[in-house]
Design a protein around this motif. Structure first.
Motif, PDB file in Angstrom:
ATOM      1  N   UNK A   4       0.836  -1.205   0.000  1.00 27.93           N
ATOM      2  CA  UNK A   4       0.000   0.000   0.000  1.00 27.93           C
ATOM      3  C   UNK A   4       0.872   1.257   0.000  1.00 27.93           C
ATOM      4  N   UNK A   5       0.611   2.163  -0.937  1.00 28.75           N
ATOM      5  CA  UNK A   5       1.429   3.371  -1.090  1.00 28.75           C
ATOM      6  C   UNK A   5       1.360   4.270   0.149  1.00 28.75           C
ATOM      7  N   UNK A   6       0.183   4.366   0.759  1.00 19.51           N
ATOM      8  CA  UNK A   6       0.045   5.216   1.945  1.00 19.51           C
ATOM      9  C   UNK A   6       0.806   4.637   3.139  1.00 19.51           C
ATOM     10  N   UNK A   7       0.810   3.328   3.237  1.00 17.52           N
ATOM     11  CA  UNK A   7       1.580   2.683   4.302  1.00 17.52           C
ATOM     12  C   UNK A   7       3.067   2.896   4.071  1.00 17.52           C
ATOM     13  N   UNK A   8       3.501   2.830   2.822  1.00 22.39           N
ATOM     14  CA  UNK A   8       4.914   3.082   2.497  1.00 22.39           C
ATOM     15  C   UNK A   8       5.316   4.508   2.885  1.00 22.39           C
ATOM     16  N   UNK A   9       4.431   5.454   2.635  1.00 24.18           N
ATOM     17  CA  UNK A   9       4.718   6.848   2.985  1.00 24.18           C
ATOM     18  C   UNK A   9       4.828   6.997   4.501  1.00 24.18           C
ATOM     19  N   UNK A  10       3.922   6.334   5.224  1.00 24.78           N
ATOM     20  CA  UNK A  10       3.979   6.384   6.692  1.00 24.78           C
ATOM     21  C   UNK A  10       5.289   5.796   7.212  1.00 24.78           C
ATOM     22  N   UNK A  11       5.691   4.649   6.656  1.00 25.21           N
ATOM     23  CA  UNK A  11       6.940   4.009   7.075  1.00 25.21           C
ATOM     24  C   UNK A  11       8.130   4.906   6.771  1.00 25.21           C
ATOM     25  N   UNK A  12       8.159   5.465   5.567  1.00 26.03           N
ATOM     26  CA  UNK A  12       9.262   6.336   5.174  1.00 26.03           C
ATOM     27  C   UNK A  12       9.357   7.552   6.088  1.00 26.03           C
ATOM     28  N   UNK A  13       8.227   8.200   6.344  1.00 29.19           N
ATOM     29  CA  UNK A  13       8.236   9.369   7.234  1.00 29.19           C
ATOM     30  C   UNK A  13       8.698   9.003   8.640  1.00 29.19           C
ATOM     31  N   UNK A  14       8.247   7.876   9.140  1.00 28.71           N
ATOM     32  CA  UNK A  14       8.651   7.448  10.482  1.00 28.71           C
ATOM     33  C   UNK A  14      10.157   7.202  10.535  1.00 28.71           C
ATOM     34  N   UNK A  15      10.695   6.515   9.526  1.00 29.36           N
ATOM     35  CA  UNK A  15      12.126   6.217   9.522  1.00 29.36           C
ATOM     36  C   UNK A  15      12.974   7.469   9.347  1.00 29.36           C
ATOM     37  N   UNK A  16      12.520   8.388   8.526  1.00 31.02           N
ATOM     38  CA  UNK A  16      13.252   9.650   8.359  1.00 31.02           C
ATOM     39  C   UNK A  16      13.334  10.399   9.685  1.00 31.02           C
ATOM     40  N   UNK A  17      12.243  10.401  10.420  1.00 36.56           N
ATOM     41  CA  UNK A  17      12.203  11.093  11.698  1.00 36.56           C
ATOM     42  C   UNK A  17      13.010  10.353  12.761  1.00 36.56           C
ATOM     43  N   UNK A  18      12.809   9.055  12.881  1.00 39.75           N
ATOM     44  CA  UNK A  18      13.472   8.266  13.922  1.00 39.75           C
ATOM     45  C   UNK A  18      14.982   8.189  13.739  1.00 39.75           C
ATOM     46  N   UNK A  19      15.411   7.948  12.504  1.00 41.68           N
ATOM     47  CA  UNK A  19      16.815   7.646  12.245  1.00 41.68           C
ATOM     48  C   UNK A  19      17.602   8.805  11.647  1.00 41.68           C
ATOM     49  N   UNK A  20      16.921   9.915  11.373  1.00 45.88           N
ATOM     50  CA  UNK A  20      17.568  11.102  10.803  1.00 45.88           C
ATOM     51  C   UNK A  20      18.284  10.779   9.494  1.00 45.88           C
ATOM     52  N   UNK A  21      17.556  10.077   8.608  1.00 47.64           N
ATOM     53  CA  UNK A  21      18.095   9.746   7.294  1.00 47.64           C
ATOM     54  C   UNK A  21      17.145  10.271   6.228  1.00 47.64           C
ATOM     55  N   UNK A  22      17.615  10.294   4.991  1.00 45.58           N
ATOM     56  CA  UNK A  22      16.789  10.777   3.892  1.00 45.58           C
ATOM     57  C   UNK A  22      15.976   9.630   3.301  1.00 45.58           C
ATOM     58  N   UNK A  23      14.878   9.983   2.666  1.00 46.40           N
ATOM     59  CA  UNK A  23      13.943   8.989   2.122  1.00 46.40           C
ATOM     60  C   UNK A  23      14.590   8.112   1.057  1.00 46.40           C
ATOM     61  N   UNK A  24      15.571   8.632   0.323  1.00 45.93           N
ATOM     62  CA  UNK A  24      16.201   7.818  -0.719  1.00 45.93           C
ATOM     63  C   UNK A  24      17.108   6.726  -0.146  1.00 45.93           C
ATOM     64  N   UNK A  25      17.288   6.685   1.168  1.00 41.02           N
ATOM     65  CA  UNK A  25      18.068   5.634   1.823  1.00 41.02           C
ATOM     66  C   UNK A  25      17.175   4.551   2.423  1.00 41.02           C
ATOM     67  N   UNK A  26      15.897   4.569   2.073  1.00 38.93           N
ATOM     68  CA  UNK A  26      14.934   3.630   2.637  1.00 38.93           C
ATOM     69  C   UNK A  26      14.283   2.838   1.498  1.00 38.93           C
ATOM     70  N   UNK A  27      14.223   1.523   1.657  1.00 40.69           N
ATOM     71  CA  UNK A  27      13.531   0.644   0.716  1.00 40.69           C
ATOM     72  C   UNK A  27      12.495  -0.156   1.495  1.00 40.69           C
ATOM     73  N   UNK A  28      11.272  -0.205   0.949  1.00 40.53           N
ATOM     74  CA  UNK A  28      10.167  -0.909   1.610  1.00 40.53           C
ATOM     75  C   UNK A  28       9.621  -1.953   0.653  1.00 40.53           C
ATOM     76  N   UNK A  29       9.443  -3.165   1.185  1.00 44.22           N
ATOM     77  CA  UNK A  29       8.943  -4.273   0.371  1.00 44.22           C
ATOM     78  C   UNK A  29       7.763  -4.935   1.073  1.00 44.22           C
ATOM     79  N   UNK A  30       6.948  -5.612   0.273  1.00 44.28           N
ATOM     80  CA  UNK A  30       5.810  -6.348   0.802  1.00 44.28           C
ATOM     81  C   UNK A  30       6.284  -7.707   1.314  1.00 44.28           C
ATOM     82  N   UNK A  31       5.758  -8.085   2.484  1.00 46.69           N
ATOM     83  CA  UNK A  31       6.096  -9.387   3.061  1.00 46.69           C
ATOM     84  C   UNK A  31       5.265 -10.462   2.398  1.00 46.69           C
ATOM     85  N   UNK A  32       5.865 -11.627   2.117  1.00 45.14           N
ATOM     86  CA  UNK A  32       5.076 -12.701   1.502  1.00 45.14           C
ATOM     87  C   UNK A  32       4.347 -13.514   2.521  1.00 45.14           C
TER      88      UNK A  32
END
Length: 137
Positions: free
Chosen positions: A109-137
């Motif tokens: 889900x694109x909205x879930x990916x955005x939420x994850x990316x925003x959370x990681x950017x805030x928590x880890x102080x990294x940029x969004x281009x350093x984050x990859x999100x995949x669907x679990x099988x």
């Protein structure tokens, strides 16, 4: 002079060396158990699931999985030191994070990916281009 006299009298007591050895052993055992109790290394210590996981990764997994739509997730954090890259093991720092990979149940889900990316950017102080999100099988 009195100390020497006391030492000489003690040496004349039968089994004095054995008594001294037992006293030293008892003191050592008491010190061991008191240090063990203070550091919390006892097996009766209860911890939550997120505390049992590896430091920073456990905290990130706990936060991400509590976000609506994410579900269960796995997290890998890589660090960059000089010219070599290492995986997150005993490190519990946000310094020198090179990238983060998240595999989540809600990863499609694109909205879930955005939420994850925003959370990681805030928590880890990294940029969004350093984050990859995949669907679990």
């Amino acid at each position: 002079m009195k100390v020497k006299e006391i030492v000489e009298r003690c040496r004349k007591i039968k089994g004095f060396e054995i008594i001294c050895a037992l006293v030293i052993a008892v003191v050592a055992i008491c010190v061991y158990f008191s240090v063990n109790a203070m550091t919390g290394n006892g097996e009766t210590k209860s911890t939550s699931t997120s505390q049992k996981q590896d430091g920073l990764i456990g905290e990130v997994k706990s936060i991400l999985s509590s976000i609506d739509g994410v579900g269960e997730c796995e997290v890998l954090i890589t660090y960059k030191y000089g010219e070599e890259e290492i995986n997150e093991g005993s490190l519990n720092s946000t310094d020198n994070i090179q990238g983060v990979v998240v595999v989540a149940q809600g990863g499609q889900d694109i909205y879930t990916r955005i939420k994850i990316t925003n959370a990681l950017c805030t928590l880890l102080k990294i940029e969004a281009n350093n984050i990859q999100i995949f669907e679990m099988k």
